[in-house]
Design a protein around this motif. Structure first.
Motif, PDB file in Angstrom:
ATOM      1  N   SER A 108       1.006  -1.466  -0.074  1.00 29.53           N
ATOM      2  CA  SER A 108      -0.310  -0.106   0.153  1.00 29.53           C
ATOM      3  C   SER A 108       0.464   1.487  -0.069  1.00 29.53           C
ATOM      4  O   SER A 108       1.050   2.022  -0.608  1.00 29.53           O
ATOM      5  CB  SER A 108      -1.420   0.030   1.188  1.00 29.53           C
ATOM      6  OG  SER A 108      -1.717  -1.346   1.386  1.00 29.53           O
ATOM      7  N   TYR A 109       1.610   1.008   0.856  1.00 30.25           N
ATOM      8  CA  TYR A 109       2.664   2.479   1.292  1.00 30.25           C
ATOM      9  C   TYR A 109       4.510   2.249   0.664  1.00 30.25           C
ATOM     10  O   TYR A 109       4.610   3.678   1.276  1.00 30.25           O
ATOM     11  CB  TYR A 109       2.492   2.852   2.011  1.00 30.25           C
ATOM     12  CG  TYR A 109       0.889   2.951   2.793  1.00 30.25           C
ATOM     13  CD1 TYR A 109       0.297   4.137   2.212  1.00 30.25           C
ATOM     14  CD2 TYR A 109       0.417   1.978   3.561  1.00 30.25           C
ATOM     15  CE1 TYR A 109      -0.760   3.950   2.681  1.00 30.25           C
ATOM     16  CE2 TYR A 109      -1.139   2.063   3.821  1.00 30.25           C
ATOM     17  CZ  TYR A 109      -1.557   3.311   3.883  1.00 30.25           C
ATOM     18  OH  TYR A 109      -2.539   3.672   4.207  1.00 30.25           O
ATOM     19  N   GLY A 110       4.598   1.131   0.264  1.00 33.72           N
ATOM     20  CA  GLY A 110       6.366   1.735   0.039  1.00 33.72           C
ATOM     21  C   GLY A 110       6.805   1.172  -1.756  1.00 33.72           C
ATOM     22  O   GLY A 110       5.414   1.430  -2.323  1.00 33.72           O
ATOM     23  N   THR A 111       7.079   1.619  -2.036  1.00 33.87           N
ATOM     24  CA  THR A 111       8.298   1.503  -2.509  1.00 33.87           C
ATOM     25  C   THR A 111       8.324   0.050  -3.786  1.00 33.87           C
ATOM     26  O   THR A 111       8.507   0.718  -5.323  1.00 33.87           O
ATOM     27  CB  THR A 111       9.197   2.784  -2.863  1.00 33.87           C
ATOM     28  OG1 THR A 111      10.359   1.578  -2.582  1.00 33.87           O
ATOM     29  CG2 THR A 111       9.136   3.926  -2.495  1.00 33.87           C
ATOM     30  N   VAL A 112       7.980  -0.341  -3.138  1.00 28.44           N
ATOM     31  CA  VAL A 112       8.444  -2.165  -3.775  1.00 28.44           C
ATOM     32  C   VAL A 112       7.216  -2.818  -3.256  1.00 28.44           C
ATOM     33  O   VAL A 112       7.150  -2.344  -2.284  1.00 28.44           O
ATOM     34  CB  VAL A 112      10.028  -2.628  -2.989  1.00 28.44           C
ATOM     35  CG1 VAL A 112      10.026  -3.882  -3.983  1.00 28.44           C
ATOM     36  CG2 VAL A 112      10.876  -1.606  -4.068  1.00 28.44           C
ATOM     37  N   LYS A 113       6.844  -3.753  -3.673  1.00 34.22           N
ATOM     38  CA  LYS A 113       5.403  -4.657  -3.422  1.00 34.22           C
ATOM     39  C   LYS A 113       6.580  -5.630  -2.720  1.00 34.22           C
ATOM     40  O   LYS A 113       7.641  -6.010  -3.081  1.00 34.22           O
ATOM     41  CB  LYS A 113       5.014  -5.140  -4.639  1.00 34.22           C
ATOM     42  CG  LYS A 113       4.659  -4.295  -5.387  1.00 34.22           C
ATOM     43  CD  LYS A 113       3.166  -3.480  -4.229  1.00 34.22           C
ATOM     44  CE  LYS A 113       1.837  -2.724  -5.677  1.00 34.22           C
ATOM     45  NZ  LYS A 113       1.139  -2.100  -5.290  1.00 34.22           N
ATOM     46  N   CYS A 114       5.497  -6.177  -1.407  1.00 37.53           N
ATOM     47  CA  CYS A 114       6.167  -7.169  -0.618  1.00 37.53           C
ATOM     48  C   CYS A 114       6.727  -8.654  -1.606  1.00 37.53           C
ATOM     49  O   CYS A 114       6.559  -9.029  -2.393  1.00 37.53           O
ATOM     50  CB  CYS A 114       5.392  -7.874   0.603  1.00 37.53           C
ATOM     51  SG  CYS A 114       3.865  -8.627  -0.346  1.00 37.53           S
ATOM     52  N   PRO A 115       7.713  -8.932  -1.004  1.00 38.41           N
ATOM     53  CA  PRO A 115       8.453 -10.264  -1.008  1.00 38.41           C
ATOM     54  C   PRO A 115       7.965 -11.703  -2.478  1.00 38.41           C
ATOM     55  O   PRO A 115       7.541 -11.243  -3.016  1.00 38.41           O
ATOM     56  CB  PRO A 115       8.885 -10.636  -0.634  1.00 38.41           C
ATOM     57  CG  PRO A 115      10.106 -10.346   0.372  1.00 38.41           C
ATOM     58  CD  PRO A 115       8.565  -9.032   0.645  1.00 38.41           C
ATOM     59  N   PRO A 116       6.494 -11.644  -2.007  1.00 41.98           N
ATOM     60  CA  PRO A 116       5.989 -12.349  -2.083  1.00 41.98           C
ATOM     61  C   PRO A 116       4.983 -12.433  -3.308  1.00 41.98           C
ATOM     62  O   PRO A 116       4.380 -12.936  -4.396  1.00 41.98           O
ATOM     63  CB  PRO A 116       4.349 -13.279  -0.539  1.00 41.98           C
ATOM     64  CG  PRO A 116       5.544 -12.632   0.269  1.00 41.98           C
ATOM     65  CD  PRO A 116       5.982 -11.789  -0.481  1.00 41.98           C
ATOM     66  N   ILE A 117       3.982 -10.978  -3.087  1.00 38.85           N
ATOM     67  CA  ILE A 117       3.352 -10.412  -4.459  1.00 38.85           C
ATOM     68  C   ILE A 117       5.068 -10.288  -5.308  1.00 38.85           C
ATOM     69  O   ILE A 117       4.795 -10.852  -6.834  1.00 38.85           O
ATOM     70  CB  ILE A 117       3.339  -8.792  -4.476  1.00 38.85           C
ATOM     71  CG1 ILE A 117       2.005  -9.198  -2.788  1.00 38.85           C
ATOM     72  CG2 ILE A 117       3.083  -8.576  -5.221  1.00 38.85           C
ATOM     73  CD1 ILE A 117       0.927 -10.648  -3.600  1.00 38.85           C
ATOM     74  N   GLN A 118       6.295 -10.003  -5.719  1.00 36.59           N
ATOM     75  CA  GLN A 118       7.172  -9.908  -6.287  1.00 36.59           C
ATOM     76  C   GLN A 118       7.415 -11.040  -6.615  1.00 36.59           C
ATOM     77  O   GLN A 118       8.052 -11.016  -8.127  1.00 36.59           O
ATOM     78  CB  GLN A 118       8.066  -9.511  -5.357  1.00 36.59           C
ATOM     79  CG  GLN A 118       8.131  -7.771  -5.056  1.00 36.59           C
ATOM     80  CD  GLN A 118       9.906  -7.429  -4.804  1.00 36.59           C
ATOM     81  OE1 GLN A 118      11.042  -7.684  -5.313  1.00 36.59           O
ATOM     82  NE2 GLN A 118       9.769  -7.088  -3.196  1.00 36.59           N
ATOM     83  N   ALA A 119       7.521 -12.657  -5.963  1.00 37.46           N
ATOM     84  CA  ALA A 119       7.397 -13.529  -6.556  1.00 37.46           C
ATOM     85  C   ALA A 119       5.780 -14.157  -7.480  1.00 37.46           C
ATOM     86  O   ALA A 119       6.388 -15.072  -7.810  1.00 37.46           O
ATOM     87  CB  ALA A 119       8.092 -14.837  -5.489  1.00 37.46           C
ATOM     88  N   GLY A 120       5.238 -13.657  -7.620  1.00 39.79           N
ATOM     89  CA  GLY A 120       4.341 -14.049  -7.956  1.00 39.79           C
ATOM     90  C   GLY A 120       2.856 -14.382  -7.410  1.00 39.79           C
ATOM     91  O   GLY A 120       2.137 -15.681  -7.703  1.00 39.79           O
ATOM     92  N   THR A 121       3.347 -14.616  -6.143  1.00 46.84           N
ATOM     93  CA  THR A 121       2.379 -15.332  -4.755  1.00 46.84           C
ATOM     94  C   THR A 121       1.725 -15.047  -4.404  1.00 46.84           C
ATOM     95  O   THR A 121       2.183 -13.626  -4.230  1.00 46.84           O
ATOM     96  CB  THR A 121       3.255 -16.821  -4.585  1.00 46.84           C
ATOM     97  OG1 THR A 121       4.118 -16.241  -3.468  1.00 46.84           O
ATOM     98  CG2 THR A 121       4.105 -17.768  -5.499  1.00 46.84           C
ATOM     99  N   ASN A 122       0.649 -15.515  -4.122  1.00 46.81           N
ATOM    100  CA  ASN A 122      -0.237 -14.411  -3.021  1.00 46.81           C
ATOM    101  C   ASN A 122       0.384 -14.069  -1.854  1.00 46.81           C
ATOM    102  O   ASN A 122       1.486 -16.152  -0.525  1.00 46.81           O
ATOM    103  CB  ASN A 122      -1.894 -15.458  -3.268  1.00 46.81           C
ATOM    104  CG  ASN A 122      -2.688 -15.455  -3.793  1.00 46.81           C
ATOM    105  OD1 ASN A 122      -2.148 -13.894  -4.414  1.00 46.81           O
ATOM    106  ND2 ASN A 122      -3.637 -15.336  -3.699  1.00 46.81           N
ATOM    107  N   CYS A 123       0.208 -13.882  -0.863  1.00 47.05           N
ATOM    108  CA  CYS A 123       0.825 -12.712   0.458  1.00 47.05           C
ATOM    109  C   CYS A 123       0.018 -12.894   1.190  1.00 47.05           C
ATOM    110  O   CYS A 123      -1.316 -13.389   1.244  1.00 47.05           O
ATOM    111  CB  CYS A 123       0.975 -12.027   0.658  1.00 47.05           C
ATOM    112  SG  CYS A 123       2.604 -11.028   1.547  1.00 47.05           S
ATOM    113  N   CYS A 124      -0.047 -13.934   2.621  1.00 46.73           N
ATOM    114  CA  CYS A 124      -1.228 -13.826   3.841  1.00 46.73           C
ATOM    115  C   CYS A 124      -2.118 -15.102   3.325  1.00 46.73           C
ATOM    116  O   CYS A 124      -3.235 -15.565   4.423  1.00 46.73           O
ATOM    117  CB  CYS A 124      -1.871 -12.611   4.262  1.00 46.73           C
ATOM    118  SG  CYS A 124      -0.566 -11.555   4.791  1.00 46.73           S
ATOM    119  N   ASN A 125      -2.268 -15.916   1.857  1.00 48.86           N
ATOM    120  CA  ASN A 125      -3.402 -17.082   1.991  1.00 48.86           C
ATOM    121  C   ASN A 125      -2.833 -18.169   2.636  1.00 48.86           C
ATOM    122  O   ASN A 125      -1.836 -18.753   2.369  1.00 48.86           O
ATOM    123  CB  ASN A 125      -3.252 -17.427   0.665  1.00 48.86           C
ATOM    124  CG  ASN A 125      -4.252 -16.327   0.006  1.00 48.86           C
ATOM    125  OD1 ASN A 125      -4.466 -15.309   1.248  1.00 48.86           O
ATOM    126  ND2 ASN A 125      -4.488 -15.483  -1.024  1.00 48.86           N
TER     127      ASN A 125
END
Length: 69
Positions: A52-69
């Motif tokens: 939401s507020y960072g310049t880079v998305k979180c590692p799981p999203i960068q890797a193309g997977t869902n985060c927190c599921n």
């Protein structure tokens, strides 16, 4: 694939920016701005404060997977 771990979070209230190292093993749902002390939470549809507020998305999203599921 090169996953970036550094992201600069910008507080939407006061505009303070701070570079942080993102966790690789969990979502960060809360983040307290060190300047105004507002506690940030992800925007609707985002998994963490970095998405939401960072310049880079979180590692799981960068890797193309869902985060927190």
């Amino acid at each position: 694939m090169n996953i970036l771990l550094q992201s600069t979070i910008t507080c939407p209230d006061c505009g303070n920016k701070k570079e942080e190292t993102m966790p690789t093993d969990a979502c960060q749902y809360f983040y307290e701005c060190e300047n105004c002390r507002k506690v940030l939470k992800p925007k609707q549809g985002d998994c963490c404060v970095y998405c939401s507020y960072g310049t880079v998305k979180c590692p799981p999203i960068q890797a193309g997977t869902n985060c927190c599921n």
